[in-house]
Each structure stands twice: as C-alpha cells, then as structure tokens.
Design a protein around this motif. Structure first.
Motif, PDB file in Angstrom:
ATOM      1  N   SER A   1       9.812   6.732 -12.031  1.00 45.87           N
ATOM      2  CA  SER A   1       9.072   6.400 -10.803  1.00 45.87           C
ATOM      3  C   SER A   1       9.758   5.319  -9.989  1.00 45.87           C
ATOM      4  O   SER A   1       9.514   5.194  -8.783  1.00 45.87           O
ATOM      5  CB  SER A   1       7.646   5.963 -11.152  1.00 45.87           C
ATOM      6  N   LEU A   2      10.605   4.528 -10.644  1.00 44.74           N
ATOM      7  CA  LEU A   2      11.332   3.486  -9.917  1.00 44.74           C
ATOM      8  C   LEU A   2      12.295   4.085  -8.891  1.00 44.74           C
ATOM      9  O   LEU A   2      12.582   3.453  -7.869  1.00 44.74           O
ATOM     10  CB  LEU A   2      12.107   2.600 -10.893  1.00 44.74           C
ATOM     11  N   MET A   3      12.799   5.297  -9.161  1.00 38.76           N
ATOM     12  CA  MET A   3      13.795   5.893  -8.272  1.00 38.76           C
ATOM     13  C   MET A   3      13.215   6.229  -6.893  1.00 38.76           C
ATOM     14  O   MET A   3      13.794   5.833  -5.876  1.00 38.76           O
ATOM     15  CB  MET A   3      14.425   7.115  -8.939  1.00 38.76           C
ATOM     16  N   PRO A   4      12.096   6.967  -6.788  1.00 38.74           N
ATOM     17  CA  PRO A   4      11.547   7.203  -5.446  1.00 38.74           C
ATOM     18  C   PRO A   4      11.079   5.930  -4.761  1.00 38.74           C
ATOM     19  O   PRO A   4      11.133   5.819  -3.528  1.00 38.74           O
ATOM     20  CB  PRO A   4      10.380   8.171  -5.696  1.00 38.74           C
ATOM     21  N   VAL A   5      10.623   4.949  -5.550  1.00 43.95           N
ATOM     22  CA  VAL A   5      10.233   3.665  -4.950  1.00 43.95           C
ATOM     23  C   VAL A   5      11.447   2.998  -4.315  1.00 43.95           C
ATOM     24  O   VAL A   5      11.395   2.528  -3.168  1.00 43.95           O
ATOM     25  CB  VAL A   5       9.598   2.744  -6.015  1.00 43.95           C
ATOM     26  N   ALA A   6      12.575   2.956  -5.053  1.00 45.20           N
ATOM     27  CA  ALA A   6      13.801   2.361  -4.511  1.00 45.20           C
ATOM     28  C   ALA A   6      14.297   3.141  -3.299  1.00 45.20           C
ATOM     29  O   ALA A   6      14.752   2.551  -2.308  1.00 45.20           O
ATOM     30  CB  ALA A   6      14.878   2.317  -5.590  1.00 45.20           C
ATOM     31  N   ALA A   7      14.185   4.473  -3.356  1.00 48.60           N
ATOM     32  CA  ALA A   7      14.621   5.295  -2.221  1.00 48.60           C
ATOM     33  C   ALA A   7      13.769   5.015  -0.987  1.00 48.60           C
ATOM     34  O   ALA A   7      14.297   4.898   0.131  1.00 48.60           O
ATOM     35  CB  ALA A   7      14.542   6.777  -2.592  1.00 48.60           C
ATOM     36  N   TYR A   8      12.463   4.880  -1.171  1.00 44.31           N
ATOM     37  CA  TYR A   8      11.573   4.617  -0.031  1.00 44.31           C
ATOM     38  C   TYR A   8      11.854   3.244   0.573  1.00 44.31           C
ATOM     39  O   TYR A   8      11.884   3.077   1.799  1.00 44.31           O
ATOM     40  CB  TYR A   8      10.126   4.727  -0.480  1.00 44.31           C
ATOM     41  N   VAL A   9      12.073   2.253  -0.292  1.00 47.67           N
ATOM     42  CA  VAL A   9      12.386   0.905   0.198  1.00 47.67           C
ATOM     43  C   VAL A   9      13.680   0.927   1.001  1.00 47.67           C
ATOM     44  O   VAL A   9      13.792   0.293   2.062  1.00 47.67           O
ATOM     45  CB  VAL A   9      12.491  -0.087  -0.981  1.00 47.67           C
ATOM     46  N   ALA A  10      14.675   1.694   0.526  1.00 49.18           N
ATOM     47  CA  ALA A  10      15.955   1.771   1.239  1.00 49.18           C
ATOM     48  C   ALA A  10      15.807   2.493   2.572  1.00 49.18           C
ATOM     49  O   ALA A  10      16.292   2.018   3.607  1.00 49.18           O
ATOM     50  CB  ALA A  10      16.988   2.486   0.362  1.00 49.18           C
TER      51      ALA A  10
ATOM     52  N   LEU B   1       0.831  -1.205   0.000  1.00 45.06           N
ATOM     53  CA  LEU B   1       0.000   0.000   0.000  1.00 45.06           C
ATOM     54  C   LEU B   1       0.864   1.253   0.000  1.00 45.06           C
ATOM     55  O   LEU B   1       0.695   2.151  -0.836  1.00 45.06           O
ATOM     56  CB  LEU B   1      -0.929  -0.004   1.204  1.00 45.06           C
ATOM     57  N   HIS B   2       1.812   1.324   0.935  1.00 41.30           N
ATOM     58  CA  HIS B   2       2.652   2.511   1.050  1.00 41.30           C
ATOM     59  C   HIS B   2       3.539   2.694  -0.184  1.00 41.30           C
ATOM     60  O   HIS B   2       3.621   3.803  -0.736  1.00 41.30           O
ATOM     61  CB  HIS B   2       3.536   2.405   2.298  1.00 41.30           C
ATOM     62  N   VAL B   3       4.191   1.618  -0.604  1.00 35.05           N
ATOM     63  CA  VAL B   3       5.076   1.708  -1.765  1.00 35.05           C
ATOM     64  C   VAL B   3       4.268   2.018  -3.017  1.00 35.05           C
ATOM     65  O   VAL B   3       4.698   2.804  -3.882  1.00 35.05           O
ATOM     66  CB  VAL B   3       5.878   0.402  -1.936  1.00 35.05           C
ATOM     67  N   GLY B   4       3.078   1.452  -3.117  1.00 36.30           N
ATOM     68  CA  GLY B   4       2.214   1.734  -4.261  1.00 36.30           C
ATOM     69  C   GLY B   4       1.769   3.185  -4.297  1.00 36.30           C
ATOM     70  O   GLY B   4       1.686   3.797  -5.376  1.00 36.30           O
ATOM     71  N   ILE B   5       1.480   3.759  -3.133  1.00 36.45           N
ATOM     72  CA  ILE B   5       1.091   5.173  -3.073  1.00 36.45           C
ATOM     73  C   ILE B   5       2.257   6.061  -3.489  1.00 36.45           C
ATOM     74  O   ILE B   5       2.087   7.030  -4.240  1.00 36.45           O
ATOM     75  CB  ILE B   5       0.602   5.525  -1.659  1.00 36.45           C
ATOM     76  N   VAL B   6       3.462   5.735  -3.004  1.00 31.84           N
ATOM     77  CA  VAL B   6       4.644   6.501  -3.408  1.00 31.84           C
ATOM     78  C   VAL B   6       4.835   6.409  -4.917  1.00 31.84           C
ATOM     79  O   VAL B   6       5.111   7.423  -5.599  1.00 31.84           O
ATOM     80  CB  VAL B   6       5.900   5.989  -2.668  1.00 31.84           C
ATOM     81  N   ALA B   7       4.676   5.206  -5.485  1.00 30.15           N
ATOM     82  CA  ALA B   7       4.815   5.034  -6.931  1.00 30.15           C
ATOM     83  C   ALA B   7       3.750   5.823  -7.681  1.00 30.15           C
ATOM     84  O   ALA B   7       4.034   6.442  -8.722  1.00 30.15           O
ATOM     85  CB  ALA B   7       4.728   3.553  -7.289  1.00 30.15           C
ATOM     86  N   THR B   8       2.519   5.815  -7.170  1.00 27.59           N
ATOM     87  CA  THR B   8       1.428   6.553  -7.821  1.00 27.59           C
ATOM     88  C   THR B   8       1.702   8.054  -7.821  1.00 27.59           C
ATOM     89  O   THR B   8       1.543   8.732  -8.852  1.00 27.59           O
ATOM     90  CB  THR B   8       0.100   6.261  -7.105  1.00 27.59           C
ATOM     91  N   CYS B   9       2.093   8.582  -6.659  1.00 27.90           N
ATOM     92  CA  CYS B   9       2.391  10.019  -6.570  1.00 27.90           C
ATOM     93  C   CYS B   9       3.550  10.394  -7.497  1.00 27.90           C
ATOM     94  O   CYS B   9       3.487  11.412  -8.211  1.00 27.90           O
ATOM     95  CB  CYS B   9       2.727  10.395  -5.126  1.00 27.90           C
ATOM     96  N   ALA B  10       4.598   9.557  -7.477  1.00 23.70           N
ATOM     97  CA  ALA B  10       5.740   9.832  -8.343  1.00 23.70           C
ATOM     98  C   ALA B  10       5.350   9.760  -9.813  1.00 23.70           C
ATOM     99  O   ALA B  10       5.767  10.599 -10.635  1.00 23.70           O
ATOM    100  CB  ALA B  10       6.870   8.841  -8.044  1.00 23.70           C
ATOM    101  N   PHE B  11       4.528   8.777 -10.161  1.00 20.10           N
ATOM    102  CA  PHE B  11       4.079   8.607 -11.548  1.00 20.10           C
ATOM    103  C   PHE B  11       3.306   9.834 -12.012  1.00 20.10           C
ATOM    104  O   PHE B  11       3.533  10.353 -13.124  1.00 20.10           O
ATOM    105  CB  PHE B  11       3.218   7.346 -11.658  1.00 20.10           C
ATOM    106  N   LEU B  12       2.396  10.335 -11.177  1.00 18.30           N
ATOM    107  CA  LEU B  12       1.591  11.504 -11.551  1.00 18.30           C
ATOM    108  C   LEU B  12       2.456  12.748 -11.705  1.00 18.30           C
ATOM    109  O   LEU B  12       2.277  13.538 -12.650  1.00 18.30           O
ATOM    110  CB  LEU B  12       0.501  11.738 -10.504  1.00 18.30           C
ATOM    111  N   VAL B  13       3.410  12.933 -10.795  1.00 17.58           N
ATOM    112  CA  VAL B  13       4.278  14.115 -10.852  1.00 17.58           C
ATOM    113  C   VAL B  13       5.179  14.067 -12.081  1.00 17.58           C
ATOM    114  O   VAL B  13       5.281  15.047 -12.849  1.00 17.58           O
ATOM    115  CB  VAL B  13       5.119  14.229  -9.557  1.00 17.58           C
ATOM    116  N   PHE B  14       5.829  12.920 -12.303  1.00 21.72           N
ATOM    117  CA  PHE B  14       6.738  12.809 -13.454  1.00 21.72           C
ATOM    118  C   PHE B  14       5.973  12.885 -14.779  1.00 21.72           C
ATOM    119  O   PHE B  14       6.478  13.442 -15.764  1.00 21.72           O
ATOM    120  CB  PHE B  14       7.544  11.512 -13.374  1.00 21.72           C
ATOM    121  N   ARG B  15       4.774  12.337 -14.789  1.00 27.44           N
ATOM    122  CA  ARG B  15       3.993  12.397 -16.027  1.00 27.44           C
ATOM    123  C   ARG B  15       3.607  13.836 -16.353  1.00 27.44           C
ATOM    124  O   ARG B  15       3.639  14.250 -17.520  1.00 27.44           O
ATOM    125  CB  ARG B  15       2.744  11.532 -15.896  1.00 27.44           C
ATOM    126  N   LEU B  16       3.273  14.600 -15.319  1.00 33.35           N
ATOM    127  CA  LEU B  16       2.944  16.008 -15.532  1.00 33.35           C
ATOM    128  C   LEU B  16       4.164  16.773 -16.055  1.00 33.35           C
ATOM    129  O   LEU B  16       4.055  17.584 -16.985  1.00 33.35           O
ATOM    130  CB  LEU B  16       2.445  16.632 -14.223  1.00 33.35           C
TER     131      LEU B  16
END
Length: 846
Positions: free
Chosen positions: A319-328, A282-297
């Motif tokens: 979007s993979l970068m903030p996901v990897a950062a959050y996981v780390a 849930l958390h990682v998916g939300i981070v990916a969603t937010c990152a996806f929307l921002v980068f797409r814009l």
C-alpha cells in the motif's frame, strides 16, 4: 494498587512514573512544539541563544546519564525537546534569513541571475510565475558569479516559450525583498515566503530571458521528470471536459489549484467541502485505504502468506507504493509530504505488527514532519489535518462504549447494518467538522454547518470514486495516453454531478455563515471545552471528576472574561478610534466611534481584483479580527480603483447599513459593480444632493467640507474624479482629523476660500497620497496639522513627492507613512488626550 494505576517498580521503594509517559511521543511532541512557538516569536539575541545552548547541553547530558544508569528521565527529555524545537525554527527567522550572500544582492542594482526552475511555471492572464533554485548571481560591478542558497520568485511578463521544471534560465533584473502590508494582526507575507525558502522577488520580460543548458543531479532529474509528467497529465485533464470540472480534477490529481476560479472556491467553502480541493491526509488516507483493501483481497489467495501470517504486513507494504505515487504525482508539496508521512507511519505500524496507540502514532507522524520542517507547525493545512484526525480519534474514544457505535455483529439484518455504517460515517464527519471548525473560523471566518451533510455524500463520491479513478488514469497515462485520456474523461464525468450538488448546497441560505475571527485564547478555550465535555461523556464523571469540573469552571470563567472584554472594547468604549490601514498605493481607514458605531472610509484596491483583492485579503481580515461584522456607514470619497475596488468585497460579505458616495459619472466596471451590489443588497444610498453636511455620532462630529451638496454646478475648473473627492473632518473632544481624499490644488483652493477655519485639524491625511498635484502652501496653512499621515507605497506612481515632503517638514509636521510605518492607529480618549501609534517604527522596519 499504585503499580496497577501506572507506576512500575524497578527497585525497592522506587515507584516509577510510567503513567506520565504512557503516551511518551505525545508528551515529547508537546515539548518540541512548545519550543518552536517561542523560537518564532522571540528575537535570536546572543543571551537567548546562550541560555538555549546551555539548556540543550545540560538536558542532553542528563538524559544520557539517566539512560546509562537505567533510570527513568522525567523532566530532562522535555527540556531537551523544547530547546531542540527552539533551535530548529532558527534557520527561517529574520536574523538568519535570507543568507548573508543573498542579503548583499537585495541592496544592489541590476544583477545577472542564473537559476533552475524548481517546478513548471504557472501562467495567468497577466504574467508567468516561476520559482528559481540553484542560483548563481553575477554583480555588474565585479563580474564575479556567486552561488547563493535559497530560491527566488520570478514574475515574467509578455509572451515566451513554455518553461518546464528543470529548465535553466538566465536574466538580468533587480532583486527586490518581499514587503508586507503592515496591519495589526495581518498576514506576514515575508515570513511565509521565508518558510518556502524564497528570499527575493524579480521582475523581467520574456524577451530578456536566455535558456541555458542544464546539468541537473540525479535527484533533480527524477524530480523534474515527475513535474514534466504532471504537466502532461494536467494538459490531458484540461482537454477531457469543461473548465470547472477539469480545474477541480487537476487540483485532486496533480495538486494544481490555480485554475479554480473564486466563485467555485466560494461554493466549496459554503458547502463545507473546501478541504477536498487541497490534497491532504484525507486524500492520501483514502488512497491508502483503497489500496489496502485491494491488496488484502488479492493476497488473501496466497497460501504461503496466510500460513506465515504475513498477509497484513505484505498488504501494508504494498500500500505504500500507491501512496508514494500519489504524493509524487500531486507535486510533492509540503502538505502532501506531511500527509504521506502521516499515512506511512500508520502503515508501518501494521508492517511491524506492534501494538500501538492511535494518539501516540499520530504524534510520531507529527514529530517526524516537524523535525524535517519545523515551520510546518504554522501551516494551515498541517493544523487542519491533525485537528481533523485528532478529533476523529477523540470522538471514537469518547463514544466507543455508547449505543452510538455498535458493531455490525450486534445488529441483525443487512439494511440495519448498512444504515449503521452510514450513521458511523456521519458521526466521523461530524467529529472532523467540529475539530476543524474553530480553525476554519480563525483562518477563513466561516462556519459551514452544511458540511455535515455534504461531506457525507462528497467524501465517498470524490474520495472513493473520483480520486482513485484519477489515480488509475494517471497510471494508465504513463503507459498509454489514449487509455489514460479515456479514464480521465470518465473521472471528469463522475465529477460533474458532484459540482452541481456543491452549488446546490452552497445556495442553501443557512448552510454556512460568516464569522468574526476568534483569537488564540478563544481557540484554546474552545478546544479545552470540547475535551472536557468529551471526558465528561466518556466517564460520566465517574473518573477524573474533580479535574474535569475544575477545568470546565476555569475554561468557562476565562471565556466569559474574554467575551466580556471584547464586548466592552467593541460596543461600550468611550473613545474615538481611527485606523489608517496599510493597503499599498491606495487608501482605506476604519473609524470606530464611541459606543461602537463604525464607518469605513474607502477600501483601497488594485487596478484588477483578480490579481490582488485588497478588500478580501487586507480590509476584511482586519475588520473580523476586531470583531466587526457590521459597518454602519461606508464612505466612498471617489471611484478611483485604489479607493473603490477594495469596497466591493466588503459590500458583498458584510452587513452595510448606509453608503455615502460623491457625485460621479464614472464608466468603469468597478463603479457599475458597486452600484449593482447596492441595488442587490438594498443598502441605503441617498443621492449626494440629499447628503447631510454635518452629523453627530455619540459626541463625535462629522463635517462634509467639500464638495457642497447644495451647489448644483461646481467650479468648472476643478475637473476630474480627484477634484470631486469627498472631504471629511471628524472632531471629538477638540481633536480633529481631516480626510481629503485625492483632491488636487484646485479643490484645495475652494476649501481655503470658503471653509478655511473649519479645515483646521490636528491630523491631516495627505491628499492624493502626498503627490505633487496636492498639498499646496495655502491649504497646509489653513489646515495647520501637527501630524501628516501618508497612505502610499513606493512605486511607479512616485508618491509621496519630495517637494511635498519638504513642505511638511518645513511646517514642523510629524510625518507617518504606511509604506514605512505600516497602519497608523489614532485614539482620542474621552478626556481629550490623543495617542498616535504606528504599527512599526521607521528604524524597526526591515
């Protein structure tokens, strides 16, 4: 028509079963998990391994042969993945874990241990916990250092320097193996630690530790740097606000949940929001969603990407970068690794721009996770994450063609569109809750209906506001601690109202309720019933009508038979059942009388429930697994911690009709809390002087032998709480069991003098855990037991005493010990036949 329905033609007259592999990865995932499950349950004997290796070789060659001939493979891939799953779990099984070198040191005395901290040490009020890896162990006998695989768990007492990830320390201690509380269906702690690659436990003082110069590899240096950054960030979070909100913020950002107290955890559980505390998909998916929307814009302004049609690809890749950062930042724990892999698989589907099926993509993520870490299948977080996502996908599939989900283009007006989005989000939340509720009931014995409403508010609030704000704070903190601290303070302020809401929802009386534990068969039936109902709604019985009806009838029949079986076993049996639980150094026993009335004699307990709550972690799970939610009578023999403390949780969380406790002038906090709970919940608690000395329950007779309620001034020589213990004797069909509490020789003499004949019993629970202060010769002659059950654990208490054990042996008694035999179950049938069954036999104990 056959081809249109899923079969393709590769040659004349040769239909291929494409429909069978329409979701190929999902089918292979089922085969792989089907191999992991028996691989965990079955012993790895030579004949079993031989069969598995033959199946692996045969199926592998068959698959290669079919691929070479360009022919479809039907069954051989399933056999291949089944055997791979079976063998994949082997490294974590008792036959292969711990490693041979490590097993030698478990049997030796003090050794010199050198190891590197895998993560920052965690402190609590009593001790510091650390995990050591890269082990070198030096035996005092030969002085030779040996490198050992795996990890050790260290418990350090006293005060000392702050230990960080990457620090290398040396100490001298005895390595101890992990011990389970061996109760039927209980938690396997040794297996849990083995799945974390931890094979031993050490206890030491800070004053005996030496910090050594470390020589880490590049990968270790990177990991240790991440841990040190997390430690700095966690310290900044602690200083940004009050303790409760910062504790939750630490859990959300850096994955450290140890500062969340039990009261706040319980509030999250009752509000149906406990999943928010553990970083998951849930958390990682939300981070990916937010990152996806921002980068797409941002990338939508790039003409080069738009002309080449690379906008979505580039967005997913970034979007993979903030996901990897959050996981780390969250600690790279197994649960966050699983979540990262799951989200990465979905993002790669966008990067590759390949058509994909949501179920197949989810199966790819699960297969990758289990290929790397097969024990993840038995992880609660893994099961909950995939159950939630699978339920959401299935719910969307079922209702996609109905009026419930309408596209915004079909709705006129901004407000109706906004309300439609809220409604869809509520339905998604409902699907996730329904998908995980059976597992939550199985593992946590709670169903939180309020979660449908609370998640509608808390997921956007915490997920799309607090978590991104915290992640931005972490990024800012890496460059400027001042800006990072300011952002953390803002995130903390956003979290405060959310916690107030959680407490408000948790206080709603009917928002959640405790449940008994559904078994594996019941879980399967519940999920199959959900699938059948979903397919019936989707197809309106136009397709798959016959299979769905057959499955529904089968599931209902099995569920009815299962419910009838446990209802009969719980309320309509005619035998007396007694279970002496393994609670360590303490005592607790459950008595189930004919026709279902229950009695709990003592609750075990450690000196401090904050360290380990026996009632919550041992007694309550056993009760709920046996479908017991109400206890008719609770007996407290005496208010020592090892008999009382486990009852506190039971009284707070179970329906208790009546309590009988002996006379006491104790001044402990536990005793005061005991009386407070009785008053708050208005439980019947007659004074000891009003207690009946004899009672009959459905043919079973209970006698109170000591102390006598009618005697106002007992023998002044029998002082202390132990000698005031209640002594009970339960008899059914001429078979009897004596429960003497912790009485010592003085109280034993009083019983022998006045009630020697009534004390005679077939089974004796060893008084005072078999210590040398009890079990006098005269008392044992009066009781004359055939079997003695000792509830104890080898520790500094030094019970049971060798002299006492010799007395039992001289009398020819069969001796069962909870520290060697686990819980002991006694059954007296209506015919008078008695059966005594220990959980494990002494020669089987590992």
């Amino acid at each position: 028509m056959a081809t249109q329905r899923g079969c393709s033609q590769t040659g004349p007259g040769r239909p291929q079963p494409a429909a069978f592999y329409r979701l190929p990865v999902l089918v292979l995932l089922f085969a792989y998990t089907a191999g992991i499950i028996p691989g965990r349950l079955l012993p790895f004997s030579a004949p079993v391994l031989t069969i598995i290796w033959l199946l692996l070789a045969g199926s592998g060659l068959r698959v290669l042969c079919l691929l070479f001939k360009n022919r479809p493979a039907r069954i051989s891939p399933l056999i291949l993945f089944f055997t791979l799953g079976f063998l994949a779990i082997s490294a974590w099984q008792p036959e292969f874990f711990p490693p041979d070198k490590a097993a030698i040191f478990l049997k030796s005395g003090d050794v010199e241990i050198s190891g590197t901290l895998a993560a920052p040490a965690q402190k609590d009020p009593r001790r510091t916990i650390c995990i050591l890896e890269d082990l070198e162990i030096r035996d005092a006998s030969d002085g030779k250092a040996v490198s050992v695989h795996g990890r050790l768990r260290g418990c350090l007492y006293g005060y000392g320097p702050k230990l960080l990830a990457g620090d290398r320390i040396s100490l001298q201690a005895k390595i101890r193996s992990f011990k389970n509380f061996n109760n039927p269906g209980g938690f396997n702690y040794r297996q849990y630690m083995a799945y974390r690659n931890i094979w031993g436990n050490i206890y030491a003082s800070f004053k005996d530790i030496k910090i050594l110069p470390a020589k880490p590899s590049i990968a270790q240096m990177l990991r240790h740097s991440i841990h040190r950054f997390r430690d700095r960030l966690d310290s900044a979070i602690r200083e940004s606000g009050d303790s409760e909100s910062t504790a939750v913020l630490s859990a959300l950002i850096v994955g450290k949940r140890h500062r969340i107290d039990q009261g706040l955890r319980e509030a999250f559980n009752r509000a149906g929001a406990s999943h928010l505390l553990a970083i998951s998909g849930l958390h990682v998916g939300i981070v990916a969603t937010c990152a996806f929307l921002v980068f797409r814009l941002i990338l939508s302004y790039s003409k080069a990407l738009l002309l080449r049609g690379w906008t979505v690809r580039a967005t997913a890749l970034l979007s993979l970068m903030p996901v990897a950062a959050y996981v780390a930042i969250s600690g790279i724990s197994p649960s966050t690794q699983r979540a990262g892999i799951m989200v990465a698989v979905f993002l790669f589907a966008f990067i590759l721009e390949k058509p994909y099926h949501s179920a197949n993509t989810l199966a790819v993520a699960a297969l990758l996770i289990l290929a790397v870490y097969p024990p993840g299948l038995f992880s609660i977080s893994f099961q909950l994450s995939f159950a939630a996502v699978s339920a959401i996908f299935f719910g969307l599939y079922v209702f996609s063609d109905t009026f419930i989900f309408r596209r915004n283009s079909q709705i006129q007006g901004a407000i109706p569109r906004f309300l439609n989005r809220i409604f869809i989000f509520a339905m998604i939340s409902l699907f996730a809750i329904l998908g995980t509720m059976p597992l939550v009931m199985h593992y946590f014995n709670q169903a939180a209906i309020a979660g449908i409403i609370s998640n509608l508010i808390l997921i956007p609030w915490i997920g799309f506001a607090v978590v991104p704000a915290g992640l931005i704070s972490a990024m800012a903190f890496a460059f400027s601690e001042t800006i990072g601290t300011w952002c953390l303070t803002a995130a903390d302020r956003m979290l405060d109202p959310a916690l107030d809401l959680i407490y408000a929802i948790a206080g709603f009386r009917f928002g959640s309720f405790n449940t008994v534990t559904p078994g594996i068969l019941e879980l399967i039936c519940i999920y199959l019933l959900m699938i059948c109902i979903g397919l019936a709604i989707k197809t309106r019985f136009k397709q798959y009508r016959k299979p769905v009806v057959i499955m529904l009838c089968l599931v209902v029949s099995v569920t009815a038979a299962d419910a009838g079986g446990w209802l009969h076993s719980r309320f309509f049996h005619k035998d007396l059942r007694i279970t002496v639980l393994d609670v360590g150094q303490g005592f607790s026993s459950l008595v189930e009388f004919p026709k279902g009335e229950t009695m709990l004699i003592d609750g075990g307990g450690f000196s401090d429930n904050a360290v380990f709550d026996v009632g919550r972690l041992i007694v309550a799970p056993y009760l709920r697994k046996n479908k017991i939610g109400k206890i008719d009578t609770v007996i407290l023999s005496h208010p020592d911690a090892d008999h009382l403390n486990g009852l506190l949780y039971i009284l707070e969380n179970f329906r208790v009709k009546k309590i009988i406790a002996g006379p006491s002038d104790a001044e402990t906090n536990s005793w005061r809390r005991f009386l407070q709970i009785i008053e708050e919940k208005q439980i019947q608690h007659p004074g000891f002087e009003n207690t009946k000395t004899s009672r009959d329950i459905n043919g079973a007779r209970i006698d109170l032998l000591y102390p006598d309620p009618d005697i106002k001034n007992p023998d002044a020589r029998c002082t202390g709480l132990n000698n005031r213990s209640l002594v009970l004797r339960i008899q059914y069909r001429q078979k009897s069991i004596l429960f003497p509490g912790d009485i010592e020789k003085c109280a034993e003499s009083a019983i022998v003098a006045k009630k020697a004949r009534r004390a005679a019993s077939d089974i004796l629970i060893a008084p005072h855990h078999g210590s040398k202060t009890s079990s006098s010769d005269d008392f044992l002659k009066a009781v004359n037991p055939e079997t003695v059950i000792i509830s104890a654990r080898q520790s500094g208490f030094k019970a049971p005493s060798k002299q006492v054990l010799e007395r039992y042996e001289q009398m020819g008694c069969r001796i069962l010990r909870t520290d060697e035999n686990g819980a002991v179950r006694i059954r007296v049938a209506n015919s008078g036949e008695m059966n005594i069954k220990p959980s494990i036999r002494k020669n089987q104990r590992k």
